[in-house]
Design an enzyme around this catalytic site. Structure first.
Site, PDB file in Angstrom:
ATOM      1  N   ALA A  60     -12.543 -10.876  13.730  1.00 17.15           N
ATOM      2  CA  ALA A  60     -12.720 -12.135  14.453  1.00 17.15           C
ATOM      3  C   ALA A  60     -13.742 -13.074  13.817  1.00 17.15           C
ATOM      4  O   ALA A  60     -13.787 -14.254  14.167  1.00 17.15           O
ATOM      5  CB  ALA A  60     -13.133 -11.845  15.900  1.00 17.15           C
ATOM      6  N   TYR A  61     -14.576 -12.598  12.911  1.00 13.61           N
ATOM      7  CA  TYR A  61     -15.573 -13.478  12.300  1.00 13.61           C
ATOM      8  C   TYR A  61     -14.868 -14.533  11.463  1.00 13.61           C
ATOM      9  O   TYR A  61     -14.168 -14.224  10.497  1.00 13.61           O
ATOM     10  CB  TYR A  61     -16.539 -12.690  11.426  1.00 13.61           C
ATOM     11  CG  TYR A  61     -17.410 -11.694  12.156  1.00 13.61           C
ATOM     12  CD1 TYR A  61     -17.562 -11.738  13.544  1.00 13.61           C
ATOM     13  CD2 TYR A  61     -18.090 -10.701  11.465  1.00 13.61           C
ATOM     14  CE1 TYR A  61     -18.357 -10.823  14.211  1.00 13.61           C
ATOM     15  CE2 TYR A  61     -18.902  -9.782  12.121  1.00 13.61           C
ATOM     16  CZ  TYR A  61     -19.022  -9.849  13.495  1.00 13.61           C
ATOM     17  OH  TYR A  61     -19.810  -8.931  14.151  1.00 13.61           O
ATOM     18  N   SER A  62     -15.053 -15.775  11.844  1.00 15.74           N
ATOM     19  CA  SER A  62     -14.398 -16.915  11.182  1.00 15.74           C
ATOM     20  C   SER A  62     -12.890 -16.686  11.091  1.00 15.74           C
ATOM     21  O   SER A  62     -12.247 -17.066  10.116  1.00 15.74           O
ATOM     22  CB  SER A  62     -14.998 -17.154   9.797  1.00 15.74           C
ATOM     23  OG  SER A  62     -16.356 -17.528   9.892  1.00 15.74           O
ATOM     24  N   TYR A  63     -12.341 -16.070  12.151  1.00 14.43           N
ATOM     25  CA  TYR A  63     -10.893 -15.826  12.241  1.00 14.43           C
ATOM     26  C   TYR A  63     -10.314 -15.209  10.969  1.00 14.43           C
ATOM     27  O   TYR A  63      -9.317 -15.675  10.422  1.00 14.43           O
ATOM     28  CB  TYR A  63     -10.157 -17.114  12.608  1.00 14.43           C
ATOM     29  CG  TYR A  63     -10.314 -17.475  14.063  1.00 14.43           C
ATOM     30  CD1 TYR A  63      -9.668 -16.740  15.062  1.00 14.43           C
ATOM     31  CD2 TYR A  63     -11.131 -18.523  14.444  1.00 14.43           C
ATOM     32  CE1 TYR A  63      -9.835 -17.057  16.405  1.00 14.43           C
ATOM     33  CE2 TYR A  63     -11.303 -18.851  15.787  1.00 14.43           C
ATOM     34  CZ  TYR A  63     -10.649 -18.107  16.757  1.00 14.43           C
ATOM     35  OH  TYR A  63     -10.823 -18.421  18.078  1.00 14.43           O
TER      36      TYR A  63
END
Length: 323
Positions: A60-63
């Site tokens: 999920a970090y920066s998608y």
């Protein structure tokens, strides 16, 4: 750099974790302070030079962009078998039925997507980013066990939940004969110590290691109370949870101890986290080179009983956050 085993497992990790939430394309997701490949290069190089071999990211970090940057960095600056690579699953990646949560579909779909973005055929530590109340724990634990058996994952970890939820997941693994969690990524710092009430006792009893996130409370413990002039402080919504009046006396105590020792505040705050025997490797999310050098230097600081008492005396009970 010092190294330790992650909990009672055989996995050897550096005692400082490179937190990779700081890396990615800033126009993807909410991490507007994220560093792209070029900006992150000196930090990755420094991590390798310092012997920080435990790297933690999440889908999920920066998608997904963080995983892409981290994967390229491993291929460019390190050797895959020298890095203990960790990522996570839970938060929403798309609108489909497997786009979030911890269902069998979501786990199977997201591990393959993470491996593709990371450019590797396995991750060393696969972590559930949160507890999923909408999926039976048996379904989650069996699916996680299957990705281990498939060779896509070496070890399992969890993150940020109530102690009873973690105990329930571990018990399900025991009953099913499935792989157990070896680590808990929980929030722990001088400004958030609620994990001391239940979770740390459970981890010690179960031989599970802790790899705390936000050990510097989003940087609030790394600078004097009056100084909040950072890009992340201005853009990170989570930062506000630490900027409350009840925390000022604690931050001031860190400054006094640091000034007396002639070291940066970050080193003192990290040394306090490291002195907890359940803590294996705090996660440091660097955006500047000195962040990692401060973290490495914290390993050399042995706080006295009087210093620890001074750092802890102003803490007051508060609601846990980050679940």
């Amino acid at each position: 750099m010092e190294y330790t085993r992650l909990g009672s497992s055989g996995l050897k990790v550096s005692r400082v974790t490179l937190g990779c939430m700081s890396f990615g394309e800033p126009d993807r997701g909410v991490q507007r302070w994220a560093l792209n490949d070029a900006a992150a290069e000196p930090i990755f190089r420094q991590a390798v030079e310092l012997g920080i071999t435990f790297w933690d990211t999440a889908n999920a970090y920066s998608y997904g962009s963080s995983e892409e940057v981290v994967g390229r960095a491993i291929r460019k600056y390190a050797e895959r078998d020298r890095i203990v690579l960790a990522t996570k699953v839970f938060f929403k990646m798309h609108d489909g039925p497997g786009g979030s949560g911890l269902s069998r579909k979501a786990i199977m779909e997201n591990i393959d997507a993470s491996l593709n973005r990371l450019g590797t055929d396995y991750v060393d530590l696969y972590q559930i980013h949160r507890f999923d109340p909408d999926t039976p724990v048996e379904e989650t634990m069996e699916a996680l066990h299957d990705v281990v058996r498939a060779g896509k994952v070496r070890y399992l970890g969890a993150s940020s939940m109530w102690a009873w939820q973690f105990a329930k997941l571990q018990h399900a693994a025991d009953l099913g004969g499935w792989t157990r969690f070896v680590s808990m990524q929980n929030q722990y710092s001088l400004l958030q110590r609620e994990e001391e009430r239940e979770m740390f006792g459970l981890l010690a009893d179960q031989g599970v290691g802790s790899i705390p996130w936000s050990p510097l409370a989003k940087g609030r413990l790394a600078r004097p109370w009056e100084d909040m002039s950072t890009h992340r402080a201005e853009t990170d919504a989570l930062h506000a949870r630490y900027a409350v009046d009840e925390n000022r006396a604690i931050v001031d105590a860190v400054k006094r101890v640091a000034d007396a020792r002639g070291v940066p505040m970050a080193q003192v705050a990290l040394a306090w986290v490291l002195h907890n025997p359940v803590v294996d490797a705090p996660i440091v999310g660097p955006t500047k080179p000195h962040h990692l050098s401060d973290a490495a230097a914290a390993l050399e600081i042995e706080l006295t009983a009087d210093e620890i008492a001074a750092l802890e005396e102003h803490y007051t009970p508060r609601a846990p956050s980050g679940y």
